[in-house]
Design an enzyme around this catalytic site. Structure first.
Site, mmCIF file in Angstrom:
data_model
loop_
_atom_site.group_PDB
_atom_site.id
_atom_site.type_symbol
_atom_site.label_atom_id
_atom_site.label_comp_id
_atom_site.label_asym_id
_atom_site.label_seq_id
_atom_site.Cartn_x
_atom_site.Cartn_y
_atom_site.Cartn_z
ATOM 1 N N GLY A 100 30.845 30.138 26.905
ATOM 2 C CA GLY A 100 32.073 29.771 26.174
ATOM 3 C C GLY A 100 32.679 30.933 25.412
ATOM 4 C CG LEU A 103 32.286 37.440 27.370
ATOM 5 C CD1 LEU A 103 31.067 37.924 26.581
ATOM 6 C CD2 LEU A 103 33.278 38.593 27.549
ATOM 7 C CG ASP A 153 36.831 34.631 35.763
ATOM 8 O OD1 ASP A 153 37.453 35.656 35.435
ATOM 9 O OD2 ASP A 153 37.027 33.518 35.247
HETATM 10 C C1 GLA Z 1 40.133 32.731 33.092
HETATM 11 C C2 GLA Z 1 40.281 32.401 34.556
HETATM 12 C C3 GLA Z 1 40.765 33.605 35.355
HETATM 13 C C4 GLA Z 1 41.994 34.251 34.710
HETATM 14 C C5 GLA Z 1 41.784 34.440 33.212
HETATM 15 C C6 GLA Z 1 43.030 34.934 32.528
HETATM 16 O O1 GLA Z 1 39.106 33.644 32.914
HETATM 17 O O2 GLA Z 1 39.046 31.973 35.072
HETATM 18 O O3 GLA Z 1 41.019 33.237 36.686
HETATM 19 O O4 GLA Z 1 43.139 33.508 34.976
HETATM 20 O O5 GLA Z 1 41.350 33.255 32.584
HETATM 21 O O6 GLA Z 1 43.356 36.197 32.978
#
Ligand code: GLA
Length: 362
Positions: A100, A103, A153
């Site tokens: 949370g 990261l 991510d």
């Molecule tokens: C979260 C989402 C990503 C991206 C970011 C903002 O981490 O999982 O896909 O959109 O927010 O940049």
């Protein structure tokens, strides 16, 4: 026989809320990782345990669990949907990615499970195999968990290059390693975890995504990647204009960051981080008081620049800090949090980590 795999959390250096707008971002993998150990069992059922929580979960994919279990089960669902013969599994999870904190603990979990299953089912983990897993993990999160995230991510968790950030272009799908020679310049990246939790399923993230789509539509474009500032300035709706303005200027800042890194122009990099934060705070409105206090205090105490990182609404900031000023910045941020009446933040100095990989079973 058991199979284990681990995957990293990430910090995004710059390029926020651009991935779902066919834009650019520049994340790096963290040294912190999540490990999944899986063992096949008869039938199709799943049984999950985690060292981080007492909450266990057992059931079938159709049972649709909540919370952390959804990310694990969602990956099994996505792989099966894609034709992979995933058997029933016992899954054990352990992690040192802060949860949370913005990261990407959820993508680390998804990708660790995906790679462990790829190992079990002999899917192959060459570049094409990893790309396939990226797409399946994105599908797990968007379609099974119901978090409408953009793919940054999962991409960094599976494709990270040690020692590098990765320039991701969500228009042409490319992932280009960008060296990050911070050590040589006596600089460090400090992640400041505000410890204010956020959720990407509570609607605010989805609202931003819908606003960006509405802005692109109003401009007659498929995505904001194709927008330019002059056209954005002509948008009648002030809210859509500000959302689109963030995306267009943020893409430009990612390009400028890659160029500043190549020149090793650290002052320029710091200025770009500050500008990204201002845009996320004022135009995109995904910051919060804790993040703003962290960014301001880091700058006052000697950081060259700082910004919120990740989805926002809490989570972490990242600051570019001369190594000699690390203590001063940590202390400055702690003091500012105390003055503001916030609980203490956590500080992590990060270096670029490794991508998801198969691990020896211990
Ligand atoms: C979260 C989402 C990503 C991206 C970011 C903002 O981490 O999982 O896909 O959109 O927010 O940049």
């Amino acid at each position: 026989m058991s199979h284990a795999a681990s995957a990293p959390g990430r910090v995004n250096l710059i390029g926020e809320h651009t991935d779902y707008n066919a834009g650019l971002c520049l994340p790096l993998a963290l040294p912190q990782r999540t490990t999944a150990t899986i063992t096949a069992r008869s039938g199709s059922g799943l049984s999950l345990t985690s060292a981080q929580t007492a909450e266990e979960w057992s059931g079938e994919v159709g049972d649709r669990p909540d919370g952390w279990a959804a990310y694990v089960v969602g990956v099994v669902w996505a792989l099966r949907e894609d034709g992979v013969d995933v058997p029933g599994l016992d899954v054990q999870v352990t992690s040192n990615v802060p949860i949370g904190a913005g990261l990407s603990s959820s993508a680390a979990l998804e990708c660790a499970v995906a790679v462990a299953i790829a190992d079990l089912t002999e899917l192959g983990l060459d570049h094409a195999g990893r790309r396939r897993l990226v797409n399946l993990c994105i599908r797990a999160e968007t379609q099974y968990v119901g978090a409408p995230t953009g793919g940054m991510d999962q991409t960094i968790a599976l494709l990270a290059e040690p020692g590098h950030a990765l320039l991701l272009d969500f228009d042409d799908g490319s992932a280009t390693p960008v060296p990050l020679p911070l050590d040589e310049a006596d600089l460090a990246l400090l992640v400041i975890d505000t410890r204010v939790s956020h959720s990407l399923t509570d609607g605010s993230y989805g609202d931003r995504r819908a606003e960006c789509e509405a802005a692109a539509h109003a401009l007659g474009l498929d995505s904001l990647r194709e927008a330019d500032l002059a056209a954005v300035a002509g948008l009648q709706d002030d809210l859509l204009q500000r959302r689109a303005s963030h995306v267009v200027t943020e893409n430009a800042r990612v390009r400028a960051t890659v160029s500043a890194l190549a020149r090793q122009d650290w002052t320029a990099l710091g200025t770009l981080l500050d500008a990204s934060h201002a845009s996320l705070r004022d135009d995109f409105e995904v910051s919060c008081r804790e993040l703003d206090v962290a960014v301001d205090a880091a700058g006052r105490a000697g950081a060259l620049g700082a910004r919120m990182t990740g989805g926002g609404f809490g989570g972490s900031a990242v600051a570019l800090v001369p190594t000699s000023s690390l203590d001063a910045v940590r202390e400055g941020v702690d003091a500012a949090f105390t003055d503001a009446g916030f609980g203490p933040p956590a500080h992590i100095v990060v270096t670029p980590g490794d991508p998801a990989r198969v691990e020896e079973v211990s």
